[in-house]
Scaffold this motif. Structure first.
Motif, PDB file in Angstrom:
ATOM      1  N   MET A 100      -9.003   3.330   3.835  1.00 44.29           N
ATOM      2  CA  MET A 100      -7.571   3.493   4.081  1.00 44.29           C
ATOM      3  C   MET A 100      -6.988   4.395   3.004  1.00 44.29           C
ATOM      4  O   MET A 100      -7.296   4.272   1.824  1.00 44.29           O
ATOM      5  N   LEU A 152      -3.402   5.515   1.317  1.00 45.03           N
ATOM      6  CA  LEU A 152      -2.013   5.075   1.188  1.00 45.03           C
ATOM      7  C   LEU A 152      -1.079   6.259   1.441  1.00 45.03           C
ATOM      8  O   LEU A 152      -1.058   7.214   0.656  1.00 45.03           O
ATOM      9  N   LYS A 153      -0.324   6.169   2.530  1.00 50.63           N
ATOM     10  CA  LYS A 153       0.616   7.223   2.883  1.00 50.63           C
ATOM     11  C   LYS A 153       2.042   6.804   2.517  1.00 50.63           C
ATOM     12  O   LYS A 153       2.295   5.665   2.141  1.00 50.63           O
ATOM     13  N   ASN A 173       4.649   6.109   4.190  1.00 54.31           N
ATOM     14  CA  ASN A 173       5.327   5.035   4.919  1.00 54.31           C
ATOM     15  C   ASN A 173       4.744   3.659   4.620  1.00 54.31           C
ATOM     16  O   ASN A 173       5.187   2.666   5.190  1.00 54.31           O
ATOM     17  N   ARG A 174       3.749   3.569   3.738  1.00 50.66           N
ATOM     18  CA  ARG A 174       3.151   2.289   3.370  1.00 50.66           C
ATOM     19  C   ARG A 174       3.455   1.910   1.922  1.00 50.66           C
ATOM     20  O   ARG A 174       2.939   0.903   1.426  1.00 50.66           O
ATOM     21  N   TYR A 197       6.189   0.972  -1.083  1.00 52.55           N
ATOM     22  CA  TYR A 197       7.532   0.439  -1.309  1.00 52.55           C
ATOM     23  C   TYR A 197       7.853   0.523  -2.796  1.00 52.55           C
ATOM     24  O   TYR A 197       6.988   0.294  -3.640  1.00 52.55           O
ATOM     25  N   THR A 222      -5.377 -10.035   2.808  1.00 50.44           N
ATOM     26  CA  THR A 222      -4.620  -8.801   2.559  1.00 50.44           C
ATOM     27  C   THR A 222      -4.688  -8.405   1.090  1.00 50.44           C
ATOM     28  O   THR A 222      -4.535  -9.235   0.195  1.00 50.44           O
ATOM     29  N   ARG A 236      -3.291  -6.272  -2.135  1.00 48.90           N
ATOM     30  CA  ARG A 236      -2.037  -5.737  -2.689  1.00 48.90           C
ATOM     31  C   ARG A 236      -2.369  -4.873  -3.895  1.00 48.90           C
ATOM     32  O   ARG A 236      -3.176  -5.260  -4.749  1.00 48.90           O
ATOM     33  N   SER A 291       1.939  -1.542  -2.405  1.00 50.53           N
ATOM     34  CA  SER A 291       1.517  -1.342  -1.026  1.00 50.53           C
ATOM     35  C   SER A 291       0.536  -2.442  -0.654  1.00 50.53           C
ATOM     36  O   SER A 291      -0.052  -3.095  -1.533  1.00 50.53           O
ATOM     37  N   TYR A 292       0.354  -2.632   0.665  1.00 49.04           N
ATOM     38  CA  TYR A 292      -0.587  -3.619   1.180  1.00 49.04           C
ATOM     39  C   TYR A 292      -1.639  -2.910   2.027  1.00 49.04           C
ATOM     40  O   TYR A 292      -1.374  -1.864   2.628  1.00 49.04           O
ATOM     41  N   ALA A 293      -2.827  -3.509   2.067  1.00 50.26           N
ATOM     42  CA  ALA A 293      -3.910  -2.950   2.883  1.00 50.26           C
ATOM     43  C   ALA A 293      -4.723  -4.090   3.484  1.00 50.26           C
ATOM     44  O   ALA A 293      -5.069  -5.046   2.788  1.00 50.26           O
TER      45      ALA A 293
END
Length: 295
Positions: free
Chosen positions: A1, A3-4, A6-7, A9, A135, A137, A151-153
């Motif tokens: 993944m 991190l873009k 929109n992911r 905060y 999840t 973090r 962010s979360y993944a």
């Protein structure tokens, strides 16, 4: 993944909120009293705060997260989920906290350009079977601590949890098939000499005989092969399901440690006699996934 934007905060920390309030109060004072130096000071504070916010945001942007294969563990021992964080061709990333939601974080001080780091995230285990990684973090308060970006993944990773072995299992007394010992080729006891064959290890060559006879001869040794056991589910009718699995697990580990060959018989599963890490894993996997859905 990856991190873009929109992911990710970003929010101010408590210290950042106090800093922002101070900048606003200075700006209000500058407007009220028309002080040029106060204007300058207020705009410098606001500019520094904005720069810190952007830098924290960029510290996570386009960071790549990858899962790495997990090692099986026994129930009760912590599982470790390795997660690789890669920084492909970007500025160095600093002061990262990586954690599984609700658990302790792993601190990563720095990831240089075109480099990566691996965080081994611990997770307690309580039951046998597959354990999915919760999840993930990742957050940072870099560079000033005024803002926190996170962010979360949800990564597809799982760890196999073996049954917990019985602490003090009784010795096995069932039918063990060919339980007599026999001698086979090995490296323990000297049994004679034979001609050299390409592929023989140098330490097996009889160098004294070679110096005397000018002929390459190889030591042919023997070792005692251990006993062969059959660990049968139906041999333990007095125990419940988890207690049987716990005892069978302990017997498998004991036989492997002793160098014995062993077979495993479960309802619907039968593994032939064998020995070694691969056979041990196959038996423990069968025990871990016994009557588990999605095995």
């Amino acid at each position: 993944m990856t991190l873009k934007h929109n992911r990710i905060y970003v929010l101010p920390t408590l210290f950042g909120a106090i800093y922002a309030a101070t900048a606003v109060l200075v700006l209000i004072g500058a407007i009220n009293y028309q002080l040029s130096l106060a204007y300058l000071f207020a705009f410098v504070l606001i500019g520094l705060g904005h720069a810190a916010l952007l830098q924290g945001y960029r510290n996570l942007l386009k960071l790549e997260l990858r899962t790495v294969a997990t090692e099986p563990v026994f129930a009760g021992d912590p599982a470790h989920f390795p997660v690789a964080l890669a920084n492909p061709g970007k500025p160095p990333r600093r002061a990262l906290n990586v954690s599984l939601r609700g658990h302790a974080a792993i601190w990563i001080e720095s990831i240089d350009r075109d480099d990566s780091a691996i965080a081994h995230l611990p997770l307690p285990t309580h039951h046998r079977g597959w354990l999915s990684m919760p999840t993930l973090r990742i957050d940072t308060a870099y560079p000033s601590g005024w803002c926190k970006a996170w962010s979360y993944a949800n990564l597809d990773a799982r760890c196999l949890v073996y049954p917990q072995p019985e602490a003090n299992p009784p010795p096995f007394h069932g039918d063990n098939g060919d339980r007599g010992q026999r001698r086979v080729r090995g490296d323990d006891d000297f049994a004679g000499l034979r001609n050299y064959v390409p592929g023989d290890r140098p330490r097996q060559i009889a160098w004294k005989q070679f110096a005397r006879l000018d002929v390459l001869l190889v030591r042919q040794d023997e070792r005692v092969e251990g006993q062969a056991w059959l660990f049968d589910w139906h041999a333990l009718p007095e125990l419940g399901t988890e207690a049987r699995l716990s005892r069978l697990t302990a017997w498998v580990l004991a036989a492997e440690s002793a160098g014995d060959r062993y077979a495993l018989a479960l309802p619907g599963v039968s593994l032939p006699r064998g020995h070694g890490p691969a056979h041990r894993h196959a038996c423990l996997r069968a025990l871990a996934l016994f009557e588990r859905a999605g095995s």
